[in-house]
Structures are given as structure tokens and as C-alpha cells.
Design a protein around this motif. Sequence first.
Motif, PDB file in Angstrom:
ATOM      1  N   GLY A   1     -28.337-158.427 -18.070  1.00 35.34           N
ATOM      2  CA  GLY A   1     -28.614-158.498 -16.569  1.00 35.34           C
ATOM      3  C   GLY A   1     -27.421-158.030 -15.791  1.00 35.34           C
ATOM      4  O   GLY A   1     -27.876-157.821 -14.358  1.00 35.34           O
ATOM      5  N   THR A   2     -26.216-157.837 -16.193  1.00 35.40           N
ATOM      6  CA  THR A   2     -25.054-157.936 -15.189  1.00 35.40           C
ATOM      7  C   THR A   2     -24.474-156.390 -15.356  1.00 35.40           C
ATOM      8  O   THR A   2     -24.974-155.484 -16.052  1.00 35.40           O
ATOM      9  CB  THR A   2     -24.106-158.840 -15.582  1.00 35.40           C
ATOM     10  OG1 THR A   2     -23.499-158.602 -16.934  1.00 35.40           O
ATOM     11  CG2 THR A   2     -24.436-160.320 -15.406  1.00 35.40           C
ATOM     12  N   PRO A   3     -23.930-155.948 -14.289  1.00 38.14           N
ATOM     13  CA  PRO A   3     -23.625-154.757 -14.142  1.00 38.14           C
ATOM     14  C   PRO A   3     -22.064-154.672 -15.255  1.00 38.14           C
ATOM     15  O   PRO A   3     -21.425-155.505 -15.490  1.00 38.14           O
ATOM     16  CB  PRO A   3     -23.215-154.424 -12.834  1.00 38.14           C
ATOM     17  CG  PRO A   3     -22.726-155.791 -12.295  1.00 38.14           C
ATOM     18  CD  PRO A   3     -23.811-156.700 -12.986  1.00 38.14           C
ATOM     19  N   THR A   4     -21.853-153.468 -15.791  1.00 39.92           N
ATOM     20  CA  THR A   4     -21.097-153.134 -16.570  1.00 39.92           C
ATOM     21  C   THR A   4     -19.498-153.271 -15.896  1.00 39.92           C
ATOM     22  O   THR A   4     -19.632-152.448 -14.767  1.00 39.92           O
ATOM     23  CB  THR A   4     -21.041-151.752 -17.469  1.00 39.92           C
ATOM     24  OG1 THR A   4     -22.385-151.767 -18.085  1.00 39.92           O
ATOM     25  CG2 THR A   4     -19.832-151.522 -18.522  1.00 39.92           C
ATOM     26  N   PRO A   5     -18.538-154.040 -16.279  1.00 36.88           N
ATOM     27  CA  PRO A   5     -17.184-154.000 -15.646  1.00 36.88           C
ATOM     28  C   PRO A   5     -16.683-152.674 -15.632  1.00 36.88           C
ATOM     29  O   PRO A   5     -16.889-151.952 -16.429  1.00 36.88           O
ATOM     30  CB  PRO A   5     -16.510-154.896 -16.618  1.00 36.88           C
ATOM     31  CG  PRO A   5     -17.407-155.558 -17.306  1.00 36.88           C
ATOM     32  CD  PRO A   5     -18.423-154.904 -17.649  1.00 36.88           C
ATOM     33  N   ARG A   6     -16.119-152.413 -14.561  1.00 36.74           N
ATOM     34  CA  ARG A   6     -15.341-151.005 -14.387  1.00 36.74           C
ATOM     35  C   ARG A   6     -14.023-151.121 -15.395  1.00 36.74           C
ATOM     36  O   ARG A   6     -13.350-152.190 -15.662  1.00 36.74           O
ATOM     37  CB  ARG A   6     -15.054-150.975 -12.850  1.00 36.74           C
ATOM     38  CG  ARG A   6     -16.310-150.741 -11.799  1.00 36.74           C
ATOM     39  CD  ARG A   6     -15.592-150.246 -10.640  1.00 36.74           C
ATOM     40  NE  ARG A   6     -14.703-151.373 -10.318  1.00 36.74           N
ATOM     41  CZ  ARG A   6     -14.234-151.418  -8.944  1.00 36.74           C
ATOM     42  NH1 ARG A   6     -14.094-150.362  -8.168  1.00 36.74           N
ATOM     43  NH2 ARG A   6     -13.488-152.456  -8.652  1.00 36.74           N
TER      44      ARG A   6
END
Length: 195
Positions: free
Chosen positions: A28-33
Motif C-alpha cells: 500500500g505504500t509508494p516505492t522509495p526513490r
Amino acid sequence: MFGRKNGAAAESAGQPEEKAADPITGKGTPTPRRKDQEAARRRPLVPTDRKASRAADRQAAADERARVRRALETGDERHLPLKDRGPQKRFARDTVDARFNLGEYLMFAALAFVVISFVVPQASEAQFYILIAFWVVFALVILDTFWLSRQLRRRLTDKFREIERGTVWYGAMRALQFRPLRLPKPQVTRGQYPS
């Protein structure tokens, strides 16, 4: 289907519906840059506190030595030195430790020869017999080690098909060490050959 009915019933009753907490990690979380991940892993080439860094390195080395020492006592395969690891090396160690080896008493024979040669006069006939006796013991040790090497090669081939390079030599050199001083410590008693 049932959840909607319950939710609608809860709203009609004037009670707000409880929402599940959003997960912090997972799908559910965005992929870290990539830039953020690289920055988190980045460390300076030269540590800022050199004294603390040296102390930490010394402590890590001491911990590793302690782990290796315990492994040499207990035979724990994970922390043994690289030269002692592997099923074939363990099989060779157990085979050597299970038999009586003449080679482990060679150093005592050599020490006795040196002591007796100082006590007995050089020109006496006894000196000649002592020298002959020592060479006989030495020849018996060579024959016993040769027999062990053949036996070990046959047993390793029967069990593993292919023998790793140096395994037979490893077993032969172990046979020349006095049993209580062998490292890793023997894990089998005499006569308890590995299957």
C-alpha cells in the motif's frame, strides 16, 4: 455484500464506520526513490570518529575469533575455518579420529630419541641400536599413514563419488597430530567410524 449492509446500517444508526489503519509498509505504500535509498546506504570512506571505529573493529575481530574457537571445540560447521569446512573434511576427520594412528606418537618417539642420545655415550654400540629403533618407528609411521591414505580415499569415493582436492592429505596430516591437541576437536570415539 454483507459489509455494505452493515456499513449502511451503522450510518443510518448515526455511528461512523471504523476505518482500518493504513499499513506503513507493504504494497500500500509508494516505492522509495532511488536517491533516498542510496543516501540511506551512503557511509563516509573515512569515519569521523576513528577511535570508536577502531574499537568497534577490534571488538568485531575478537567476537569472530571467539566464534571460531568455539566452533573448533564443538565442531560447529558454520564458524569453522574455511580449510576445515565441508562434509568431506568432516568425514575425513571422523575417520582419522576413529582409528589408532602410529603417527600421533612420532613426536614422543623423537623426543625420547633426543633425550636417550644425550644420556648414552656417542661411541657405544647402544647408540647404533637406538638410531635403528628410531628409523624403524619412522618407517612404521610412514607405512601406517600410507595405509590410512588408501583407506580414506576408498571410503571417500564410496560415499561421495568424487573426492575434493586435498581431503586425503588433510586426513593424513591430522593423523600425525596427537589426538588431544587436534583442532577441530575429535567428535567421535575410537572405533566409531562414520557411515
